[in-house]
Motif scaffolding. Sequence first.
Motif, short mmCIF file in Angstrom:
data_model
loop_
_atom_site.label_atom_id
_atom_site.label_comp_id
_atom_site.label_asym_id
_atom_site.label_seq_id
_atom_site.Cartn_x
_atom_site.Cartn_y
_atom_site.Cartn_z
N PHE A 142 0.94 -1.23 0.15
CA PHE A 142 -0.06 0.06 0.14
C PHE A 142 1.01 1.31 -0.05
CE2 PHE A 142 -2.62 3.28 2.29
CZ PHE A 142 -3.64 3.26 1.45
N GLY A 143 1.83 1.11 0.91
CA GLY A 143 2.73 2.48 0.91
C GLY A 143 3.75 2.64 -0.39
N PHE A 144 3.84 1.42 -1.09
CA PHE A 144 4.52 1.77 -2.27
C PHE A 144 3.73 2.12 -3.50
CE2 PHE A 144 5.71 -0.26 -6.80
CZ PHE A 144 7.04 0.53 -6.63
N GLY A 145 2.16 1.68 -3.43
CA GLY A 145 1.35 2.28 -4.04
C GLY A 145 1.05 3.78 -3.97
N LEU A 146 1.21 4.18 -2.92
CA LEU A 146 0.68 5.67 -2.48
C LEU A 146 1.95 6.38 -3.01
CD1 LEU A 146 -0.63 5.68 1.10
CD2 LEU A 146 -2.08 5.89 -0.96
N THR A 147 3.34 5.79 -2.70
CA THR A 147 4.43 6.49 -3.51
C THR A 147 4.42 7.04 -5.02
OG1 THR A 147 5.85 5.80 -1.53
CG2 THR A 147 6.87 6.67 -3.55
N VAL A 148 3.74 5.52 -5.55
CA VAL A 148 3.75 5.81 -7.19
C VAL A 148 2.84 6.82 -7.48
CG1 VAL A 148 3.24 4.40 -9.29
CG2 VAL A 148 4.64 3.55 -7.48
N LEU A 149 1.47 6.65 -6.64
CA LEU A 149 0.33 7.52 -7.29
C LEU A 149 0.94 9.03 -6.90
CD1 LEU A 149 -2.45 7.69 -7.99
CD2 LEU A 149 -3.17 7.55 -5.46
N GLY A 150 1.38 9.44 -5.88
CA GLY A 150 1.98 10.75 -5.48
C GLY A 150 3.03 11.22 -6.49
N ALA A 151 3.89 10.41 -6.86
CA ALA A 151 4.67 10.96 -7.95
C ALA A 151 4.10 11.19 -9.33
CB ALA A 151 5.83 9.60 -8.25
N TRP A 152 2.85 10.25 -9.64
CA TRP A 152 2.20 10.44 -10.84
C TRP A 152 1.53 11.87 -10.86
CZ3 TRP A 152 -3.10 10.86 -11.88
CH2 TRP A 152 -3.65 10.70 -13.25
N ARG A 199 3.63 14.82 -11.05
CA ARG A 199 4.22 14.97 -12.73
C ARG A 199 2.94 15.59 -13.51
NH1 ARG A 199 6.39 10.28 -16.43
NH2 ARG A 199 6.94 11.43 -18.47
N VAL A 200 1.76 15.04 -13.09
CA VAL A 200 0.72 15.83 -13.78
C VAL A 200 0.49 17.38 -13.48
CG1 VAL A 200 -1.92 15.89 -14.01
CG2 VAL A 200 -0.69 13.59 -14.19
N ALA A 201 0.76 17.72 -12.27
CA ALA A 201 0.71 19.12 -11.87
C ALA A 201 1.58 19.88 -12.59
CB ALA A 201 0.79 19.07 -10.12
N THR A 202 2.94 19.26 -12.57
CA THR A 202 3.89 20.00 -13.16
C THR A 202 3.62 20.37 -14.55
OG1 THR A 202 5.52 19.02 -11.62
CG2 THR A 202 6.39 19.91 -13.64
#
Length: 207
Positions: free
Chosen positions: A187-197, A200-203
């Motif tokens: 779950f933590g790895f998934g949150l990390t990937v989702l946060g990174a995505w 990137r979208v916001a940038t």
Amino acid sequence: AGVADMSFVEGFGAYVARPNFLYGDESLYSQQDNTVRGAPDGGGIWLMQGYDYDTLKALDAPVNITQETCLNNLDHYETWLDVEPATGKTLYAHKRLGGQMAIFDCDPSSTDVLTCALFPTGGNCYGGTYPCSSANYKTPMVKGQKIIPIYYIDETAMLTNDQADQLKEAGVFRQAAGICLVVCVIFGFGLTVLGAWFARVATAVER
């Protein structure tokens, strides 16, 4: 080899060892040295088995116990533990330990012989003036300086039903905790990937 000297604790010639000198030196099974004067070859201390280990019935005639006898009957002599690896709890234990006594010599030429006057005389070791050893009443024809098995204890311990139930509950809890740990990592790895995505979208939108 095969016996531990406990004289410094008990104050007399006491030794501990595995039952019937298991894993001990072969010479312990037939202590032929320093035998009674005039004794025929083959004299000395011999270990004898008088009961069947499985049925606990007396044998028709005692049989000699040798090192090979003990090694062939480890189930009757060995000490062992069953341990639950996850918790380190002992599930079942069987302890066996023997007590031995050293009989001292009653040689009239020795300065320590005075105490031998307390024991009955007999045997032909020293012309009948002194007993052959301090254990003359048990071994009237054998000189001292030998180690004689006196007894051995046989104790068992087993986990109670309540303790077994507690152990099962602990095992279930440990297993559940392991599963939760794996799920939390995923779950933590998934949150990390989702946060990174999202970052990137916001940038990309700002550009």
